[in-house]
Design a protein around this motif. Structure first.
Motif, PDB file in Angstrom:
ATOM      1  N   ILE A 233     -31.206  26.993  -0.995  1.00 20.88           N
ATOM      2  CA  ILE A 233     -31.979  26.825  -2.222  1.00 20.88           C
ATOM      3  C   ILE A 233     -31.323  27.614  -3.348  1.00 20.88           C
ATOM      4  O   ILE A 233     -31.081  28.814  -3.226  1.00 20.88           O
ATOM      5  CB  ILE A 233     -33.429  27.295  -2.016  1.00 20.88           C
TER       6      ILE A 233
ATOM      7  N   GLN B  65     -33.400  24.033 -13.919  1.00 19.41           N
ATOM      8  CA  GLN B  65     -34.608  24.034 -13.089  1.00 19.41           C
ATOM      9  C   GLN B  65     -35.631  25.023 -13.638  1.00 19.41           C
ATOM     10  O   GLN B  65     -36.836  24.745 -13.644  1.00 19.41           O
ATOM     11  CB  GLN B  65     -34.268  24.390 -11.646  1.00 19.41           C
TER      12      GLN B  65
ATOM     13  N   ASP C 296     -40.969  21.208  -5.365  1.00 17.08           N
ATOM     14  CA  ASP C 296     -40.099  20.040  -5.411  1.00 17.08           C
ATOM     15  C   ASP C 296     -39.027  20.205  -6.485  1.00 17.08           C
ATOM     16  O   ASP C 296     -37.870  19.834  -6.272  1.00 17.08           O
ATOM     17  CB  ASP C 296     -40.921  18.782  -5.666  1.00 17.08           C
TER      18      ASP C 296
ATOM     19  N   GLY D  77     -36.446  22.562  -5.190  1.00 18.53           N
ATOM     20  CA  GLY D  77     -35.667  21.969  -4.113  1.00 18.53           C
ATOM     21  C   GLY D  77     -36.113  22.404  -2.736  1.00 18.53           C
ATOM     22  O   GLY D  77     -35.395  22.209  -1.759  1.00 18.53           O
TER      23      GLY D  77
ATOM     24  N   ASN E 189     -38.131  22.001   0.585  1.00 15.01           N
ATOM     25  CA  ASN E 189     -38.658  20.881   1.352  1.00 15.01           C
ATOM     26  C   ASN E 189     -40.137  21.136   1.641  1.00 15.01           C
ATOM     27  O   ASN E 189     -40.486  22.047   2.385  1.00 15.01           O
ATOM     28  CB  ASN E 189     -37.874  20.709   2.645  1.00 15.01           C
TER      29      ASN E 189
END
Length: 95
Positions: free
Chosen positions: A15, A21, A75, A78, A80
C-alpha cells in the motif's frame, strides 16, 4: 505537475499513499461533510416528526454514511476491503 501528483508520501507493504490519493481523500471528506449537512437539513425540516425521532433517524443515517465513507477511503488508498467485508459478515452472523 504529474510528477508532483505521483509523488509517494509513504509505503507500507503493498500500500502506497501518493499526493493525488491524499488530495482525493480530502475532497472526499469535504463531500461527505456537505452530504451530512444536506441530510441533516432535510431530516430536521420535516414537520411531521418530533425531535427525538429526527435525532434518531439522523444518527442512523450518519453512521451508515460514515461506514460507507470509510470503505470509500480504503478503496481510494488501495486497501483490499473484501477482507473487512468477510470479517464483518462473520461477526453479523454471530449476532
Amino acid at each position: 505537475m504529474k510528477e508532483f501528483l505521483d509523488y509517494q508520501i509513504f509505503k507500507i507493504g503493498k500500500i502506497t499513499l501518493e499526493v493525488n490519493q491524499l488530495l482525493l481523500l480530502i475532497v472526499f471528506a469535504v463531500a461527505v461533510k456537505y452530504l451530512l449537512a444536506f441530510v441533516k437539513k432535510i431530516i430536521y425540516s420535516n414537520k411531521k416528526l418530533d425531535g427525538s425521532k429526527k435525532y434518531t433517524i439522523y444518527a442512523l443515517v450518519k453512521y451508515i454514511i460514515y461506514i460507507l465513507a470509510i470503505i470509500g477511503c480504503f478503496d481510494i488508498i488501495g486497501i483490499n476491503i473484501s477482507i473487512f467485508l468477510a470479517g464483518s459478515a462473520a461477526l453479523l452472523v454471530g449476532i
